[in-house]
Design a protein around this motif. Structure first.
Motif, PDB file in Angstrom:
ATOM      1  N   UNK A 168      36.110   2.378  48.101  1.00 24.81           N
ATOM      2  CA  UNK A 168      35.710   2.567  49.495  1.00 24.81           C
ATOM      3  C   UNK A 168      36.871   2.953  50.396  1.00 24.81           C
ATOM      4  N   UNK A 169      38.084   2.538  49.994  1.00 23.07           N
ATOM      5  CA  UNK A 169      39.235   2.789  50.865  1.00 23.07           C
ATOM      6  C   UNK A 169      39.745   4.218  50.773  1.00 23.07           C
ATOM      7  N   UNK A 170      39.419   4.924  49.670  1.00 20.16           N
ATOM      8  CA  UNK A 170      39.967   6.263  49.438  1.00 20.16           C
ATOM      9  C   UNK A 170      38.848   7.290  49.545  1.00 20.16           C
ATOM     10  N   UNK A 171      38.928   8.141  50.547  1.00 18.43           N
ATOM     11  CA  UNK A 171      37.903   9.162  50.726  1.00 18.43           C
ATOM     12  C   UNK A 171      37.957  10.173  49.587  1.00 18.43           C
ATOM     13  N   UNK A 172      36.789  10.476  49.036  1.00 14.87           N
ATOM     14  CA  UNK A 172      36.706  11.506  48.006  1.00 14.87           C
ATOM     15  C   UNK A 172      37.381  11.160  46.700  1.00 14.87           C
ATOM     16  N   UNK A 173      37.585   9.855  46.413  1.00 19.14           N
ATOM     17  CA  UNK A 173      38.275   9.460  45.184  1.00 19.14           C
ATOM     18  C   UNK A 173      37.563  10.020  43.958  1.00 19.14           C
ATOM     19  N   UNK A 195      35.611  -4.519  51.943  1.00 20.39           N
ATOM     20  CA  UNK A 195      34.690  -4.904  53.010  1.00 20.39           C
ATOM     21  C   UNK A 195      34.240  -3.676  53.783  1.00 20.39           C
ATOM     22  N   UNK A 196      33.155  -3.811  54.501  1.00 18.25           N
ATOM     23  CA  UNK A 196      32.611  -2.687  55.251  1.00 18.25           C
ATOM     24  C   UNK A 196      33.545  -2.299  56.389  1.00 18.25           C
ATOM     25  N   UNK A 206      42.108   6.059  54.101  1.00 20.09           N
ATOM     26  CA  UNK A 206      41.659   6.537  55.409  1.00 20.09           C
ATOM     27  C   UNK A 206      40.573   5.661  56.017  1.00 20.09           C
ATOM     28  N   UNK A 207      39.719   5.086  55.184  1.00 21.56           N
ATOM     29  CA  UNK A 207      38.561   4.341  55.708  1.00 21.56           C
ATOM     30  C   UNK A 207      38.976   3.177  56.599  1.00 21.56           C
ATOM     31  N   UNK A 208      39.935   2.382  56.142  1.00 28.47           N
ATOM     32  CA  UNK A 208      40.343   1.236  56.968  1.00 28.47           C
ATOM     33  C   UNK A 208      41.070   1.692  58.230  1.00 28.47           C
ATOM     34  N   UNK A 209      41.702   2.865  58.172  1.00 25.36           N
ATOM     35  CA  UNK A 209      42.344   3.395  59.379  1.00 25.36           C
ATOM     36  C   UNK A 209      41.292   3.776  60.415  1.00 25.36           C
ATOM     37  N   UNK A 210      40.169   4.332  59.968  1.00 29.20           N
ATOM     38  CA  UNK A 210      39.096   4.668  60.897  1.00 29.20           C
ATOM     39  C   UNK A 210      38.553   3.398  61.565  1.00 29.20           C
TER      40      UNK A 210
END
Length: 331
Positions: free
Chosen positions: A73-78, A224-225, A251-255
């Motif tokens: 979930x933390x890595x976009x496009x993994x 986590x979400x 990127x997700x947690x940065x957003x």
């Protein structure tokens, strides 16, 4: 409808024996390279596809590589990047990639055992390793070709491709300290995973050198979400000892971070600092000024394919490792 191309039809078209065609398609060096090229071109023109069922009966090989794909979930496009790299790395080898998504409660260990026991693949690729991962132990014991994305703490070397998260976190913390950050927050993965240790080791080392305080939240993880992470940031910023620097391993947690800070009317670069590990170019368009360190997932896929092919085809590479070191060049 034209008939399916076979070795026999290729040999008739090429004017050569069946044996010559078969050996040419396998790149036998005893066959002249000009003949090999001519027969391969003819096979492609006729639409020849090897009969995998027949090959499996003859060789016992499935010519399949199985990827156990976990959520990241933390890595976009993994997943897309990894599959793209693996596909490129396997290109021309004769191996097909199958993907088994692991988004259910079913045990990852049982998935691995099922593939091995039922001879569903010649090699396995998986990620999200633990320090003493039972999947690694099982595959080593059964001498089954595999490569994992992420290291373990087994004393017996085994094939690994990984990103040096300790160096990433160390460099990120040093960068934040150089900008005057007083307290760093690291959004970390679950403690079960090996890269949790690598991240926290890097942070602790840099914090000790710079005298900077830090926090690694126990009540949220990278799994986590985005809403939960956002809520945690809002709560943290309401405390007297709030963090003013953040390390985001994706990127997700940065957003989530910037969404929370925006709701508090706080701006990155003015009220807080951040360093983000990226795997795409999306932040370059959304927030070009934030400090970024890139992880090349596509390259990781290519390396994993290369190491696995060495095991399956040449019976080497069981101890091969590739650790991708962050290329840090701050603007």
């Amino acid at each position: 409808m034209s008939k399916k191309a076979t070795l026999k039809s290729i040999s008739l078209e090429a004017g050569t024996s069946l044996g010559t065609v078969s050996r040419a398609l396998k790149d036998d060096p005893k066959i002249a390279i000009t003949t090999r090229k001519r027969i391969k071109a003819l096979a492609e023109q006729l639409g020849y596809v090897p009969d995998r069922a027949a090959q499996r009966l003859k060789t016992g090989k499935t010519k399949v590589v199985s990827l156990i794909l976990d959520p990241h979930n933390e890595i976009l496009g993994f997943g897309n990047s990894l599959v793209s790299g693996l596909t490129q790395g396997l290109d021309g080898s004769g191996y097909n990639l199958t993907i088994t998504p692991h988004f259910s409660g079913k045990s990852k260990d049982s998935l691995i055992e099922h593939i091995v026991h039922n001879n569903q693949a010649d090699g396995i690729i998986f990620s999200r390793t633990k320090p003493f991962d039972d999947r690694v132990r099982y595959l080593l014991e059964h001498k089954f070709p595999f490569v994992c994305h992420g290291r373990t703490e087994f004393s017996l070397p085994h094939p690994v491709v990984d990103f040096d998260n300790q160096v990433f976190c160390y460099e990120a913390a040093r960068r934040l300290a150089s900008k005057g950050v007083k307290k760093i927050c690291l959004f970390a993965p679950d403690r079960r995973f090996t890269f949790h240790q690598h991240l926290t080791y890097g942070l602790a080392l840099a914090a000790k050198e710079s005298g900077t305080r830090f926090i690694v939240p126990d009540d949220i993880t990278l799994d986590d979400s985005t809403q939960d992470i956002r809520n945690w940031v809002v709560k943290n910023q309401g405390s007297e000892d709030a963090a003013d620097g953040f390390i985001c391993p994706g990127e997700s947690c940065y957003f989530s971070l910037i969404d929370a800070m925006r709701s508090l009317d706080r701006k990155q670069g003015r009220d807080y600092q951040a360093v983000v590990k990226t795997s795409t170019s999306i932040l370059q368009h959304i927030d070009p000024d934030v400090d970024k360190i890139h992880e090349d997932i596509h390259l990781a896929g290519k390396k994993m394919a290369s190491i696995l092919l060495d095991q399956m085809q040449l019976d080497i590479g069981y101890e091969k490792q590739f650790i991708q070191v962050p290329d840090v060049d701050w603007d």
